[in-house]
Design an enzyme around this catalytic site. Structure first.
Site, PDB file in Angstrom:
ATOM      1  CG  ASN A 157      -1.921   1.137   1.210  1.00 36.45           C
ATOM      2  OD1 ASN A 157      -2.394   1.525   0.136  1.00 36.45           O
ATOM      3  ND2 ASN A 157      -2.266   1.673   2.359  1.00 36.45           N
ATOM      4  CG  HIS A 172      -0.344   6.286   4.818  1.00 38.59           C
ATOM      5  ND1 HIS A 172      -1.721   6.333   4.921  1.00 38.59           N
ATOM      6  CD2 HIS A 172       0.128   7.072   5.808  1.00 38.59           C
ATOM      7  CE1 HIS A 172      -2.057   7.102   5.935  1.00 38.59           C
ATOM      8  NE2 HIS A 172      -0.963   7.568   6.489  1.00 38.59           N
ATOM      9  CB  SER A 188       5.329   5.443   4.057  1.00 43.45           C
ATOM     10  OG  SER A 188       5.847   6.468   4.877  1.00 43.45           O
ATOM     11  CG  ASP A 194      -2.327   3.511   7.136  1.00 38.84           C
ATOM     12  OD1 ASP A 194      -2.438   2.922   6.051  1.00 38.84           O
ATOM     13  OD2 ASP A 194      -3.065   4.467   7.472  1.00 38.84           O
TER      14      ASP A 194
END
Length: 316
Positions: A108, A110, A137, A146
């Protein structure tokens, strides 16, 4: 070069998806986008994917229970042969079951310098805190929001008078640069000797009184002042393989393993019938099985006082 197959999940415009897609068009990119899936059939990123010839899948989450929707997304991903999942503005919290199925293979992006500012409104929070930099990030996805291991970060300076929108615009540029590099690194690490050695080292050094040394140009693991129980081979004698060498019972077991899977198992040169080579660079290594192989090989050379301690501990 065999490219790794990636599915990208989006919920909106899909700008990061587009960045990943266009990066994949480079001749040396190690991945390809095989599916773009969305939880909103109206997501604009789907139109771009279709125009670029990428398969799409859309299923609204409205009226569906979260596990049911996740299961449908998982089925679509697997039906297109994806080996990795990249979240790119996918605005859904995934169930632990879904995350568990893709552990270590879902990434992912972020818009903050994690562990700072998980969740939403990251730019507002960075500005309000008086930070000198915001940023982005890329991280592996875990069940905790996260909170997965960070694969890469890019700081972005906060300028005097910045608003959340103006900072977000510059962070987005950094996102588009960082995501494709981190994804390319992630999908190739399972064939890189230095990463594979690290994984072997973690498991080998867990064994009691284990030590790492070098022998015949190879990293090897043995019992302190004792015998070796494992070797790490990376293109040794130019064989083109990255492998773990461990002890086995003898030629019958060696032959059985090679007959079972000759791509994975091999007879290591100069080691004889009491060892087996296990390829680590095929991209699908079962690391729990490798842990078991190392434990078994350690036990084959460990003195009785050590194995007795292990047996006593296991009894409790």
């Amino acid at each position: 070069m065999t490219r790794q197959k990636v599915a990208v999940l989006i919920s909106g415009s899909g700008t990061n998806m587009a960045a990943l897609l266009y990066a994949s068009r480079a001749a040396d990119c190690p991945y390809e986008i095989v599916l773009v899936a969305a939880n909103d059939p109206e997501a604009k990123g789907l139109q771009l994917a279709e125009a670029e010839g990428v398969a799409t899948f859309a299923l609204s989450h409205k009226g569906m229970k979260r596990p049911e929707h996740d299961a449908a997304m998982d089925a679509a991903i697997r039906s297109h042969g994806a080996q990795w999942v990249a979240l790119a503005g996918y605005m859904r919290i995934l169930t632990p079951e879904f995350v568990g199925k893709w552990e270590g293979r879902m990434v992912n992006i972020h818009p903050s310098l994690l562990p700072k500012y998980t969740g939403l409104h990251t730019h507002d929070r960075a500005i309000e805190a008086g930070d000198s930099h915001g940023g982005v990030s890329v991280h592996l996805v875990t069940a905790e929001l996260d909170d997965g291991p960070v694969l890469g970060q890019t700081p972005v300076a906060i300028l005097p008078g910045d608003t959340a929108d103006s900072l977000a615009a510059r962070v987005l540029i950094a996102e588009h640069q960082l995501y494709s590099r981190c994804l390319a690194d992630l999908v190739t690490r399972e064939t890189r000797p230095e990463w594979l050695l690290g994984r072997v080292r973690e498991r080998a050094m867990y064994m009691p009184e284990a030590e790492e040394t070098t022998s015949h140009g190879m990293a090897c693991f043995g019992i302190v002042k004792g015998k070796k129980f494992a070797y790490f081979s990376a293109d040794h004698h130019g064989d083109g393989r990255v492998a773990l060498l461990v002890k086995i019972s003898g030629p019958e077991e060696q032959g059985m393993l090679i007959d079972k899977d000759e791509d994975r198992y091999f007879r290591p040169a100069y080691f004889g019938d009491g060892w087996i080579g296990i390829r680590l660079d095929l991209g699908d290594t079962d690391w729990e099985a490798i842990r078991d192989w190392l434990a078994r090989s350690w036990r084959a050379v460990a003195p009785r006082k050590l194995t007795s301690l292990i047996d006593a501990a296991d009894a409790f």
